[in-house]
Design an enzyme around this catalytic site. Sequence first.
Site, PDB file in Angstrom:
ATOM      1  N   ASP A   7       0.897  -1.161   0.000  1.00  0.00           N
ATOM      2  CA  ASP A   7       0.000   0.000   0.000  1.00  0.00           C
ATOM      3  C   ASP A   7       0.933   1.207   0.000  1.00  0.00           C
ATOM      4  O   ASP A   7       1.462   1.587   1.037  1.00  0.00           O
ATOM      5  CB  ASP A   7      -0.888  -0.017   1.246  1.00  0.00           C
ATOM      6  CG  ASP A   7      -1.880   1.141   1.255  1.00  0.00           C
ATOM      7  OD1 ASP A   7      -2.173   1.680   0.175  1.00  0.00           O
ATOM      8  OD2 ASP A   7      -2.349   1.501   2.343  1.00  0.00           O
ATOM      9  N   GLU A  67      -1.086  -1.132  -4.972  1.00  0.00           N
ATOM     10  CA  GLU A  67      -2.362  -0.452  -5.216  1.00  0.00           C
ATOM     11  C   GLU A  67      -2.199   0.581  -6.319  1.00  0.00           C
ATOM     12  O   GLU A  67      -1.268   1.392  -6.295  1.00  0.00           O
ATOM     13  CB  GLU A  67      -2.855   0.235  -3.936  1.00  0.00           C
ATOM     14  CG  GLU A  67      -4.247   0.806  -4.116  1.00  0.00           C
ATOM     15  CD  GLU A  67      -4.848   1.296  -2.810  1.00  0.00           C
ATOM     16  OE1 GLU A  67      -4.907   0.515  -1.845  1.00  0.00           O
ATOM     17  OE2 GLU A  67      -5.227   2.474  -2.757  1.00  0.00           O
ATOM     18  N   ASP A 140      -3.060   0.858   6.836  1.00  0.00           N
ATOM     19  CA  ASP A 140      -2.148   0.609   5.710  1.00  0.00           C
ATOM     20  C   ASP A 140      -1.656  -0.836   5.711  1.00  0.00           C
ATOM     21  O   ASP A 140      -1.421  -1.434   4.659  1.00  0.00           O
ATOM     22  CB  ASP A 140      -0.946   1.554   5.766  1.00  0.00           C
ATOM     23  CG  ASP A 140      -1.367   2.976   6.051  1.00  0.00           C
ATOM     24  OD1 ASP A 140      -1.370   3.774   5.115  1.00  0.00           O
ATOM     25  OD2 ASP A 140      -1.712   3.262   7.216  1.00  0.00           O
TER      26      ASP A 140
END
Lengths: 170, 170
Positions: A7, A67, A140
């Site tokens: 992330d 991501e 996260d």
Amino acid sequence: MRVLGVDPGLTRCGLGVVDGRLGRARMVAVGVVRTPSDGDPGERLVFLEREMEGWLDRYRPDVVAVERVFADSNITNVMSTAHATAVALLAATKREVPVVFHTPTEVKAAVTGSGRADKAQVTAMVTRILGLASPPRPADAADALALAICHAWRGAQSARLDALAKAARG
Amino acid sequence: MRVLGVDPGLTRCGLGVVDGRLGRARMVAVGVVRTPSDGDPGERLVFLEREMEGWLDRYRPDVVAVERVFADSNITNVMSTAHATAVALLAATKREVPVVFHTPTEVKAAVTGSGRADKAQVTAMVTRILGLASPPRPADAADALALAICHAWRGAQSARLDALAKAARG
């Protein structure tokens, strides 16, 4: 299949390693790399790169899932996310580990069944899928694990469909 | 002061090295690194990093000046510019070369006297300032040189003001 989920971020970069096959997933490691928001931009990137390289060398994932970021009203957020993504791309590519991107919607759909799930639902499902005693914190870290699960399952699904198609042909 | 100007991009990344002091500037080198837009994103970054490292090691600039990017209607452009910027930050920081950012408006004002100059005016002034026989092509190369001139002159100006302030105090 072992997946390192990332992330991406400079202030907080979530990292999660999952061993998965269709419908199953086991957590190998989870963590968050933090760099000070008032730090020198170059030093922050170098620090993140070293941490990322450490994770790649320690856990030797088959693939890195990052991501995919879209527009954000805050350009500073977009830039620092993009910088962290570049670090992941560089470190993985130098180790010949493929990098794949998944949108937040794909990740949410893979772990909760709905592309519109909220953060709490994603964290709850990640905790349940991985059989964890408590939810991964901060968000996260949970997001990185969700990315890894998403890719492990989608990858397994594609492989299964490929095999079925091959069987049907042959 | 030797400055490596970087007009960051993945498809085309402009690089220009200038030796400059207030009101003077000499071109040392100029070039454009290109990577195929249909290439693997990781491979493109690794290639750009190697080229950037080559320029840093060959020309040993005192400072790297990068264009600061703001919002763009095209998120893909923003992301690839940010990735190229991250590569420059990493490569320079590892060599302990400071990285500074200048906005397009600052660069235009420094070389043409107007923050609203167009690309043709910037290229014309860069050609004239550096005493080049022909304008640098493509525009990314001229932009990289303009960035380097901008920083060399602004840096010289700050140093001069610092010296004047010191003299006034002492």
